[in-house]
Scaffold this motif. Structure first.
Motif, PDB file in Angstrom:
ATOM      1  N   PHE A 279       0.842  -1.181   0.000  1.00 49.93           N
ATOM      2  CA  PHE A 279       0.000   0.000   0.000  1.00 49.93           C
ATOM      3  C   PHE A 279       0.881   1.237   0.000  1.00 49.93           C
ATOM      4  N   GLY A 280       0.386   2.271  -0.656  1.00 44.89           N
ATOM      5  CA  GLY A 280       1.141   3.512  -0.780  1.00 44.89           C
ATOM      6  C   GLY A 280       0.449   4.448  -1.747  1.00 44.89           C
ATOM      7  N   PRO A 281       0.916   5.680  -1.856  1.00 39.36           N
ATOM      8  CA  PRO A 281       0.272   6.673  -2.726  1.00 39.36           C
ATOM      9  C   PRO A 281       0.400   6.309  -4.199  1.00 39.36           C
ATOM     10  N   PRO A 282      -0.433   6.883  -5.055  1.00 34.24           N
ATOM     11  CA  PRO A 282      -0.360   6.575  -6.492  1.00 34.24           C
ATOM     12  C   PRO A 282       1.010   6.916  -7.071  1.00 34.24           C
TER      13      PRO A 282
ATOM     14  N   PRO B 252      -7.456 -26.927  -8.719  1.00 31.89           N
ATOM     15  CA  PRO B 252      -6.298 -26.442  -7.955  1.00 31.89           C
ATOM     16  C   PRO B 252      -6.199 -24.929  -8.037  1.00 31.89           C
ATOM     17  N   ALA B 253      -5.738 -24.301  -6.975  1.00 38.05           N
ATOM     18  CA  ALA B 253      -5.567 -22.843  -6.939  1.00 38.05           C
ATOM     19  C   ALA B 253      -4.349 -22.518  -6.082  1.00 38.05           C
ATOM     20  N   ASN B 254      -3.227 -23.114  -6.423  1.00 36.31           N
ATOM     21  CA  ASN B 254      -1.998 -22.948  -5.653  1.00 36.31           C
ATOM     22  C   ASN B 254      -1.251 -21.714  -6.173  1.00 36.31           C
ATOM     23  N   PHE B 255      -1.763 -20.545  -5.847  1.00 35.50           N
ATOM     24  CA  PHE B 255      -1.192 -19.302  -6.351  1.00 35.50           C
ATOM     25  C   PHE B 255      -0.598 -18.479  -5.219  1.00 35.50           C
ATOM     26  N   LEU B 256       0.271 -17.555  -5.583  1.00 31.16           N
ATOM     27  CA  LEU B 256       0.815 -16.580  -4.644  1.00 31.16           C
ATOM     28  C   LEU B 256       0.025 -15.292  -4.819  1.00 31.16           C
ATOM     29  N   GLN B 257      -0.552 -14.814  -3.738  1.00 32.61           N
ATOM     30  CA  GLN B 257      -1.381 -13.606  -3.798  1.00 32.61           C
ATOM     31  C   GLN B 257      -0.518 -12.357  -3.682  1.00 32.61           C
ATOM     32  N   LEU B 258      -0.595 -11.507  -4.697  1.00 32.50           N
ATOM     33  CA  LEU B 258       0.098 -10.229  -4.700  1.00 32.50           C
ATOM     34  C   LEU B 258      -0.971  -9.158  -4.866  1.00 32.50           C
ATOM     35  N   ALA B 259      -1.004  -8.177  -3.969  1.00 34.41           N
ATOM     36  CA  ALA B 259      -2.056  -7.160  -4.012  1.00 34.41           C
ATOM     37  C   ALA B 259      -1.459  -5.782  -3.761  1.00 34.41           C
ATOM     38  N   ALA B 260      -2.117  -4.778  -4.338  1.00 39.26           N
ATOM     39  CA  ALA B 260      -1.687  -3.392  -4.146  1.00 39.26           C
ATOM     40  C   ALA B 260      -2.920  -2.526  -3.937  1.00 39.26           C
ATOM     41  N   MET B 261      -2.785  -1.498  -3.102  1.00 42.42           N
ATOM     42  CA  MET B 261      -3.905  -0.605  -2.837  1.00 42.42           C
ATOM     43  C   MET B 261      -3.388   0.736  -2.347  1.00 42.42           C
ATOM     44  N   ASN B 262      -4.235   1.766  -2.466  1.00 41.32           N
ATOM     45  CA  ASN B 262      -3.945   3.068  -1.884  1.00 41.32           C
ATOM     46  C   ASN B 262      -4.367   3.061  -0.422  1.00 41.32           C
ATOM     47  N   PRO B 263      -3.763   3.894   0.428  1.00 46.13           N
ATOM     48  CA  PRO B 263      -4.141   3.893   1.850  1.00 46.13           C
ATOM     49  C   PRO B 263      -5.467   4.578   2.120  1.00 46.13           C
TER      50      PRO B 263
ATOM     51  N   LEU C 150      -1.667  -1.007   7.907  1.00 43.30           N
ATOM     52  CA  LEU C 150      -2.155   0.001   6.977  1.00 43.30           C
ATOM     53  C   LEU C 150      -2.135   1.382   7.626  1.00 43.30           C
ATOM     54  N   THR C 151      -1.565   2.346   6.916  1.00 46.47           N
ATOM     55  CA  THR C 151      -1.488   3.768   7.290  1.00 46.47           C
ATOM     56  C   THR C 151      -0.564   4.019   8.482  1.00 46.47           C
ATOM     57  N   LYS C 152       0.082   2.992   9.019  1.00 45.59           N
ATOM     58  CA  LYS C 152       0.962   3.214  10.159  1.00 45.59           C
ATOM     59  C   LYS C 152       2.416   3.184   9.700  1.00 45.59           C
ATOM     60  N   GLU C 153       3.231   3.865  10.424  1.00 50.11           N
ATOM     61  CA  GLU C 153       4.640   3.924  10.060  1.00 50.11           C
ATOM     62  C   GLU C 153       5.300   2.577  10.300  1.00 50.11           C
ATOM     63  N   PRO C 154       6.399   2.272   9.576  1.00 48.48           N
ATOM     64  CA  PRO C 154       7.112   1.024   9.805  1.00 48.48           C
ATOM     65  C   PRO C 154       7.594   0.914  11.243  1.00 48.48           C
ATOM     66  N   LEU C 155       7.760  -0.310  11.679  1.00 46.90           N
ATOM     67  CA  LEU C 155       8.232  -0.553  13.044  1.00 46.90           C
ATOM     68  C   LEU C 155       9.602   0.070  13.258  1.00 46.90           C
ATOM     69  N   GLU C 156       9.769   0.731  14.387  1.00 47.01           N
ATOM     70  CA  GLU C 156      11.083   1.272  14.722  1.00 47.01           C
ATOM     71  C   GLU C 156      11.950   0.132  15.233  1.00 47.01           C
TER      72      GLU C 156
END
Length: 513
Positions: free
Chosen positions: A220-223, A337-348, A498-504
């Motif tokens: 997730f991240g800005p356009p 069968p549906a042995n797939f790797l899920q890759l997803a992207a979205m705006n916050p 989502l919307t939170k800063e990375p762990l320090e």
């Protein structure tokens, strides 16, 4: 006495043996097919009768009953035409030889007796071997991706007469040369390369971990920050498909009437967010594979994930967990069968700029909350890696970026270590929990640290297990025999909210947290 000839029926990718029996009775001249035949099977009687017209098959003043067993399974498609014709030839005495039970026939008939290929030939062929068939008659097709199968004698035929001649012991004419099977070629990878992506070193590392262990990723991240670019480059670091995986995927695409461009490379499916739930999961009156099955042994990329309907996303729960999808309809239940790797992207957020350093977010807190709630808790729970992306400086250069080929080699080595550990072709993300915990031993200090972090972040048990799976994959990439503290810490930093800063970087293992 009825004469039984075998064919192969399909229920999704699963095959079952169909026994074709023909009986002649005195009565009004007619031909009836019983045994839950579909529309295409009911029309077989016209094709078969026309094809046998030149073989002295006399059915005048007789009622011909064709029984397709097992009676409780619905038969679809013209796959049984040849078996019906052979059984009728046996019943009328034109064909006098005995046909072993280990012999089966598949193919459609033209009115002139030509044998034509049908949809589902490859899955029927693969099913025949599992069902104990040792000799299979099938239509000749120069593009068919199989020319031999260990344990099964494949006899390619073009006309009913060739079947009769072969069964009677007469030599067959040689057929035209066949094309080279597509999976025999070492196809080059098609697509983008990680070398051309500027910056994003942490996301690149996260995607390398995901490729090595088969872990699901949500970005997730800005356009314009590079989410789609990273996703489109991701297949270039995946190892090539094995022969078994290629055959399974070819079968799925054949059943779905979808073109498969590259047999060698893992599939990359990118459906639009307006796609219906049936097109994603699969279905229809005669259930066909959906996008989750077409992404089998590859990647399902959902761009703008929050724009998909909540119902569609929630339907992904089962395939994400079980790696297969079960479609139930009034006519029966089919499993693909549906042995797939899920890759997803979205705006916050709806405007896309929440947390952005370049533009101000215009969304209200209520709008942000409603937008993020489109991704339900169970779906977010099934994401192993959650990444927060920000735009990069395009002028910083890209001198030290690695080529996808170099990363792919590390991924292949890590996957080999996993296969050796578990004794089978399985990845850390999909290995059963009991087997994982039996092979991956955590120290008391690591357990305490993971427990504290889970309580602090309100993780479910599923997420805690996913952290162990991620850490084990990272250790495999590092070549470590045991799960290290550094690998566990890196796994935890790969899951942001989502919307939170990375762990320090605090509360590290060596700081006694």
């Amino acid at each position: 006495m009825a004469v039984a000839v075998h064919s192969i029926g399909l229920k999704g990718l699963e095959g079952y043996l169909v026994s074709v029996e023909v009986e002649k009775l005195d009565g009004v001249e007619s031909m009836v097919i019983i045994g839950l035949p579909g529309a295409a099977v009911k029309e077989s009687k016209e094709r078969v009768l026309a094809a046998l017209k030149g073989f002295d098959c006399d059915f005048s003043d007789q009622k011909v009953i064709v029984y397709l067993s097992p009676a409780e399974e619905r038969k679809n498609g013209p796959l049984f035409d040849v078996a019906m014709a052979v059984s009728m030839l046996k019943q009328t005495g034109v064909l006098k030889v005995d046909i072993p039970k280990s012999t089966a026939f598949i193919g459609s008939l033209s009115l002139s007796g030509e044998i034509r290929s049908v949809k589902g030939m490859l899955p029927a062929l693969l099913a025949a071997k599992k069902l104990g068939i040792t000799r299979l008659f099938l239509p000749y097709d120069s593009c068919f991706p199989m020319e031999s199968l260990p344990g099964v004698e494949l006899i390619f035929v073009t006309h009913v007469k060739e079947v009769i001649d072969f069964l009677s012991g007469q030599p067959m004419l040689s057929l035209p040369p066949r094309k080279k099977p597509p999976f025999a070629e070492t196809t080059c990878y098609i697509g983008r390369d990680f070398q051309h992506i500027i910056g994003h070193e942490k996301p690149k590392r996260a995607l390398e971990v995901a490729a090595a262990g088969g872990h699901n990723v949500l970005m997730f991240g800005p356009p314009g920050c590079g989410k789609s670019l990273l996703a489109e480059s991701f297949p270039s670091i995946l190892p090539p498909l094995t022969l078994e995986e290629q055959l399974e995927n070819i079968s799925l695409y054949e059943l779905a009437d979808a073109p498969l461009v590259n047999y060698f490379q893992p599939p990359f499916r990118n459906p639009h967010h307006s796609a219906s739930a049936v097109s994603i999961i699969g279905g229809g009156s005669n259930p066909k594979p959906g996008e989750v099955s077409l992404a089998n042994h590859g990647v399902l990329f959902l761009d703008e994930m929050a724009e998909f309907t909540k119902k569609t996303l929630d339907m992904l729960r089962q395939p994400l967990e079980t790696k297969k999808v079960t479609i139930s309809r009034a006519l029966g239940t089919v499993t693909y069968p549906a042995n797939f790797l899920q890759l997803a992207a979205m705006n916050p957020c709806p405007c896309g700029y929440l947390g952005s350093a370049t533009r101000y977010c215009t969304c209200t807190p209520k709008q942000v909350q409603a937008y993020q709630n489109r991704i339900s808790g169970p779906i977010e729970d099934r994401m192993d890696i959650v990444l927060s992306l920000q735009p990069v400086n395009l002028h910083q250069g890209n001198q030290h970026a690695e080529q996808s080929e170099i990363i792919r080699r590390r991924v292949e080595v890590a996957r080999k270590r996993q296969s050796e550990r578990y004794g089978k072709l399985v990845l850390n993300a999909t290995v059963p929990v009991e087997e994982l915990m039996g092979k991956v031993l955590l120290t008391d200090q690591q357990r305490r640290f993971l427990q504290k972090r889970a309580m602090k972040q309100n993780w479910s048990n599923r997420i805690s297990i996913k952290m162990i799976r991620l850490a084990r994959t990272i250790s495999d990439l590092r070549g470590e025999r045991n799960l290290s503290d550094e690998a566990l810490w890196e796994a935890i930093t790969l899951r942001n909210r989502l919307t939170k800063e990375p762990l320090e970087r605090k509360g590290m293992l060596n700081h006694g947290s």
